[in-house]
Design a protein around this motif. Structure first.
Motif, PDB file in Angstrom:
ATOM      1  N   SER A 257       0.852  -1.190   0.000  1.00  0.00           N
ATOM      2  CA  SER A 257       0.000   0.000   0.000  1.00  0.00           C
ATOM      3  C   SER A 257       0.887   1.239   0.000  1.00  0.00           C
ATOM      4  CB  SER A 257      -0.903  -0.012   1.245  1.00  0.00           C
ATOM      5  OG  SER A 257      -1.764   1.105   1.265  1.00  0.00           O
ATOM      6  N   SER A 258       0.837   1.978  -1.115  1.00  0.00           N
ATOM      7  CA  SER A 258       1.711   3.136  -1.267  1.00  0.00           C
ATOM      8  C   SER A 258       0.949   4.272  -1.941  1.00  0.00           C
ATOM      9  CB  SER A 258       2.970   2.752  -2.046  1.00  0.00           C
ATOM     10  OG  SER A 258       3.915   3.806  -2.027  1.00  0.00           O
ATOM     11  N   VAL A 259       1.662   5.178  -2.584  1.00  0.00           N
ATOM     12  CA  VAL A 259       1.020   6.332  -3.217  1.00  0.00           C
ATOM     13  C   VAL A 259       1.407   6.429  -4.688  1.00  0.00           C
ATOM     14  CG1 VAL A 259       0.886   7.654  -1.066  1.00  0.00           C
ATOM     15  CG2 VAL A 259       2.889   7.933  -2.552  1.00  0.00           C
ATOM     16  N   LEU A 260       0.508   7.007  -5.463  1.00  0.00           N
ATOM     17  CA  LEU A 260       0.801   7.428  -6.826  1.00  0.00           C
ATOM     18  C   LEU A 260       0.253   8.842  -6.926  1.00  0.00           C
ATOM     19  CD1 LEU A 260       0.649   5.478 -10.110  1.00  0.00           C
ATOM     20  CD2 LEU A 260      -0.430   7.730  -9.993  1.00  0.00           C
ATOM     21  N   THR A 261       1.158   9.802  -7.031  1.00  0.00           N
ATOM     22  CA  THR A 261       0.786  11.196  -6.887  1.00  0.00           C
ATOM     23  C   THR A 261       1.572  12.083  -7.841  1.00  0.00           C
ATOM     24  OG1 THR A 261       0.792  13.071  -5.321  1.00  0.00           O
ATOM     25  CG2 THR A 261       2.447  11.358  -4.970  1.00  0.00           C
ATOM     26  N   GLY A 262       0.960  13.180  -8.238  1.00  0.00           N
ATOM     27  CA  GLY A 262       1.657  14.158  -9.045  1.00  0.00           C
ATOM     28  C   GLY A 262       2.654  14.984  -8.272  1.00  0.00           C
ATOM     29  N   ASN A 263       2.586  14.944  -6.936  1.00  0.00           N
ATOM     30  CA  ASN A 263       3.538  15.661  -6.094  1.00  0.00           C
ATOM     31  C   ASN A 263       4.935  15.066  -6.206  1.00  0.00           C
ATOM     32  OD1 ASN A 263       1.888  17.530  -4.162  1.00  0.00           O
ATOM     33  ND2 ASN A 263       0.766  15.596  -4.144  1.00  0.00           N
ATOM     34  N   ILE A 264       5.958  15.915  -6.115  1.00  0.00           N
ATOM     35  CA  ILE A 264       7.309  15.377  -5.973  1.00  0.00           C
ATOM     36  C   ILE A 264       7.384  14.618  -4.654  1.00  0.00           C
ATOM     37  CG2 ILE A 264       8.408  17.145  -7.401  1.00  0.00           C
ATOM     38  CD1 ILE A 264       9.368  18.476  -4.738  1.00  0.00           C
ATOM     39  N   ALA A 265       8.348  13.718  -4.533  1.00  0.00           N
ATOM     40  CA  ALA A 265       8.428  12.848  -3.361  1.00  0.00           C
ATOM     41  C   ALA A 265       8.533  13.638  -2.058  1.00  0.00           C
ATOM     42  CB  ALA A 265       9.601  11.888  -3.501  1.00  0.00           C
ATOM     43  N   ALA A 266       9.345  14.702  -2.056  1.00  0.00           N
ATOM     44  CA  ALA A 266       9.528  15.475  -0.824  1.00  0.00           C
ATOM     45  C   ALA A 266       8.215  16.060  -0.342  1.00  0.00           C
ATOM     46  CB  ALA A 266      10.551  16.585  -1.055  1.00  0.00           C
ATOM     47  N   ASN A 267       7.415  16.587  -1.246  1.00  0.00           N
ATOM     48  CA  ASN A 267       6.160  17.207  -0.846  1.00  0.00           C
ATOM     49  C   ASN A 267       5.070  16.184  -0.563  1.00  0.00           C
ATOM     50  OD1 ASN A 267       7.400  19.642  -0.962  1.00  0.00           O
ATOM     51  ND2 ASN A 267       6.452  20.313  -2.874  1.00  0.00           N
ATOM     52  N   ALA A 268       5.133  15.040  -1.216  1.00  0.00           N
ATOM     53  CA  ALA A 268       4.220  13.955  -0.865  1.00  0.00           C
ATOM     54  C   ALA A 268       4.441  13.534   0.584  1.00  0.00           C
ATOM     55  CB  ALA A 268       4.436  12.766  -1.798  1.00  0.00           C
ATOM     56  N   ARG A 269       5.701  13.430   0.976  1.00  0.00           N
ATOM     57  CA  ARG A 269       6.013  13.064   2.367  1.00  0.00           C
ATOM     58  C   ARG A 269       5.528  14.128   3.336  1.00  0.00           C
ATOM     59  NH1 ARG A 269      10.785  11.354  -0.372  1.00  0.00           N
ATOM     60  NH2 ARG A 269      10.935   9.075  -0.421  1.00  0.00           N
ATOM     61  N   VAL A 270       5.728  15.396   2.985  1.00  0.00           N
ATOM     62  CA  VAL A 270       5.236  16.490   3.824  1.00  0.00           C
ATOM     63  C   VAL A 270       3.727  16.362   4.023  1.00  0.00           C
ATOM     64  CG1 VAL A 270       4.736  18.980   3.820  1.00  0.00           C
ATOM     65  CG2 VAL A 270       7.064  18.174   3.383  1.00  0.00           C
ATOM     66  N   LYS A 271       3.010  16.094   2.953  1.00  0.00           N
ATOM     67  CA  LYS A 271       1.550  16.087   3.016  1.00  0.00           C
ATOM     68  C   LYS A 271       0.992  14.940   3.848  1.00  0.00           C
ATOM     69  CE  LYS A 271       0.703  18.797  -1.125  1.00  0.00           C
ATOM     70  NZ  LYS A 271       0.134  18.865  -2.485  1.00  0.00           N
ATOM     71  N   VAL A 272       1.586  13.768   3.738  1.00  0.00           N
ATOM     72  CA  VAL A 272       1.070  12.662   4.556  1.00  0.00           C
ATOM     73  C   VAL A 272       1.599  12.739   5.987  1.00  0.00           C
ATOM     74  CG1 VAL A 272       0.594  11.138   2.614  1.00  0.00           C
ATOM     75  CG2 VAL A 272       2.838  11.048   3.706  1.00  0.00           C
ATOM     76  N   ALA A 273       2.823  13.256   6.159  1.00  0.00           N
ATOM     77  CA  ALA A 273       3.386  13.382   7.512  1.00  0.00           C
ATOM     78  C   ALA A 273       2.648  14.436   8.319  1.00  0.00           C
ATOM     79  CB  ALA A 273       4.870  13.726   7.436  1.00  0.00           C
ATOM     80  N   ALA A 274       2.103  15.446   7.660  1.00  0.00           N
ATOM     81  CA  ALA A 274       1.386  16.511   8.366  1.00  0.00           C
ATOM     82  C   ALA A 274       0.226  15.955   9.174  1.00  0.00           C
ATOM     83  CB  ALA A 274       0.878  17.550   7.363  1.00  0.00           C
ATOM     84  N   PHE A 275      -0.298  14.806   8.782  1.00  0.00           N
ATOM     85  CA  PHE A 275      -1.445  14.214   9.467  1.00  0.00           C
ATOM     86  C   PHE A 275      -1.140  12.822  10.016  1.00  0.00           C
ATOM     87  CE2 PHE A 275      -2.740  16.936   5.931  1.00  0.00           C
ATOM     88  CZ  PHE A 275      -3.223  18.014   6.685  1.00  0.00           C
ATOM     89  N   GLY A 276       0.156  12.499  10.121  1.00  0.00           N
ATOM     90  CA  GLY A 276       0.561  11.234  10.720  1.00  0.00           C
ATOM     91  C   GLY A 276       0.208  10.005   9.905  1.00  0.00           C
ATOM     92  N   LEU A 277       0.060  10.170   8.595  1.00  0.00           N
ATOM     93  CA  LEU A 277      -0.304   9.033   7.745  1.00  0.00           C
ATOM     94  C   LEU A 277       0.906   8.287   7.210  1.00  0.00           C
ATOM     95  CD1 LEU A 277      -3.142  10.698   5.606  1.00  0.00           C
ATOM     96  CD2 LEU A 277      -3.382   9.360   7.721  1.00  0.00           C
ATOM     97  N   ASP A 278       2.091   8.891   7.310  1.00  0.00           N
ATOM     98  CA  ASP A 278       3.276   8.291   6.683  1.00  0.00           C
ATOM     99  C   ASP A 278       3.618   6.889   7.186  1.00  0.00           C
ATOM    100  OD1 ASP A 278       3.680  10.169   8.823  1.00  0.00           O
ATOM    101  OD2 ASP A 278       5.843  10.011   8.571  1.00  0.00           O
ATOM    102  N   PRO A 279       3.409   6.551   8.481  1.00  0.00           N
ATOM    103  CA  PRO A 279       3.731   5.175   8.884  1.00  0.00           C
ATOM    104  C   PRO A 279       2.794   4.131   8.266  1.00  0.00           C
ATOM    105  CG  PRO A 279       3.593   6.640  10.791  1.00  0.00           C
ATOM    106  CD  PRO A 279       2.997   7.364   9.640  1.00  0.00           C
ATOM    107  N   LEU A 280       1.685   4.574   7.715  1.00  0.00           N
ATOM    108  CA  LEU A 280       0.691   3.655   7.169  1.00  0.00           C
ATOM    109  C   LEU A 280       0.874   3.412   5.672  1.00  0.00           C
ATOM    110  CD1 LEU A 280      -2.445   5.146   8.980  1.00  0.00           C
ATOM    111  CD2 LEU A 280      -0.952   3.269   9.734  1.00  0.00           C
ATOM    112  N   LEU A 281       1.918   3.996   5.087  1.00  0.00           N
ATOM    113  CA  LEU A 281       2.168   3.891   3.649  1.00  0.00           C
ATOM    114  C   LEU A 281       3.616   3.501   3.392  1.00  0.00           C
ATOM    115  CD1 LEU A 281       0.334   7.200   2.814  1.00  0.00           C
ATOM    116  CD2 LEU A 281      -0.334   4.980   1.833  1.00  0.00           C
ATOM    117  N   GLU A 282       3.830   2.646   2.411  1.00  0.00           N
ATOM    118  CA  GLU A 282       5.200   2.260   2.033  1.00  0.00           C
ATOM    119  C   GLU A 282       5.695   3.253   0.975  1.00  0.00           C
ATOM    120  OE1 GLU A 282       6.208  -1.909   1.704  1.00  0.00           O
ATOM    121  OE2 GLU A 282       4.119  -2.421   2.144  1.00  0.00           O
ATOM    122  N   LEU A 283       6.136   4.403   1.445  1.00  0.00           N
ATOM    123  CA  LEU A 283       6.458   5.497   0.528  1.00  0.00           C
ATOM    124  C   LEU A 283       7.625   5.177  -0.403  1.00  0.00           C
ATOM    125  CD1 LEU A 283       5.959   8.545   2.919  1.00  0.00           C
ATOM    126  CD2 LEU A 283       4.397   7.680   1.167  1.00  0.00           C
TER     127      LEU A 283
END
Length: 230
Positions: free
Chosen positions: A108-134
């Motif tokens: 379970s990961s992401v497919l996003t138009g965001n660059i990787a750094a900003n994708a991490r910022v966006k999911v980390a802002a709400f504590g979702l990053d541990p739930l995704l295999e970035l």
């Protein structure tokens, strides 16, 4: 059964409350020395295309991608606090990501138009990053067009997780571009009408499964199971 689940971020997992547009505007201003005449046009585009479009519409030559990516990353990092304060994880997202991340045989990961750094910022802002295999996700610097990101994520899942090359892929997203990317790559699609596009638009783009949101965890998992059984 094995499955690769790739979640879009903006308006699928989170509401960014306008912070995304501010990131693009700030990156543009840092590079151009002036504010853009109009906000960025996003709607499922990759960051490469979004920034190219901004420079073209402002009548300016596009800088090299390295400079653009660095400006985007800097603008995103500066707005982590704003995002966590003004934005939110969308209803049901935390529960469905927990279940997906714990599901045996699923990546379970992401497919996003965001660059990787900003994708991490966006999911980390709400504590979702541990739930995704970035590490096995696909990001806006990896391809110009969204369909090209699917092969990137699949290759990373094979290389980093040992996933077989015939394991099904399912995209979960809120725009017609998510649907188009799935159809173009023979991937499954769960379209979610949690952004600006109505359920009717997503169905017209070709999505056979359209949900109003991700609040019904059991239903989302049930649909994902049908793809893993193919």
């Amino acid at each position: 059964m094995e499955l690769i689940v790739l979640w879009d971020i903006d308006h699928t997992l989170i509401e960014n409350a306008g912070v995304s547009k501010e990131i693009y505007a700030a990156a543009f201003a840092a590079l151009a020395g002036t504010d853009p005449a109009e906000p960025a046009r996003t709607e499922g585009r990759t960051d490469r295309l979004i920034m190219r479009d901004m420079f073209q519409r402002n009548g300016l030559a596009e800088p090299g991608w390295g400079a653009v990516e660095a400006a985007l990353a800097g603008a995103g990092e500066e707005r982590l606090h704003d995002l966590s304060r003004r934005g939110t994880a969308l209803p049901g997202v935390r529960d469905v990501l927990k279940e997906s991340s714990a599901h045996d045989g699923w990546v379970s990961s992401v497919l996003t138009g965001n660059i990787a750094a900003n994708a991490r910022v966006k999911v980390a802002a709400f504590g979702l990053d541990p739930l995704l295999e970035l590490s096995v996700g696909a990001y806006g610097a990896d391809a110009l067009q969204r369909p090209g990101l699917v092969a990137v994520a699949r290759e990373r899942a094979q290389r980093l997780r040992g996933v077989r090359d015939d394991v099904p892929v399912v995209l979960v997203g809120d725009t017609p571009r998510d649907v188009e990317a799935a159809l173009a790559t023979s991937s499954g699609i769960i379209a979610v009408a949690s952004g600006v596009h109505r359920a009717e638009e997503l169905a017209a783009a070709g999505a056979q499964v359209v949900l109003p949101d991700l609040t019904d965890t059991a239903r989302v998992l049930e649909i994902l199971e049908t793809f893993s059984a193919h």
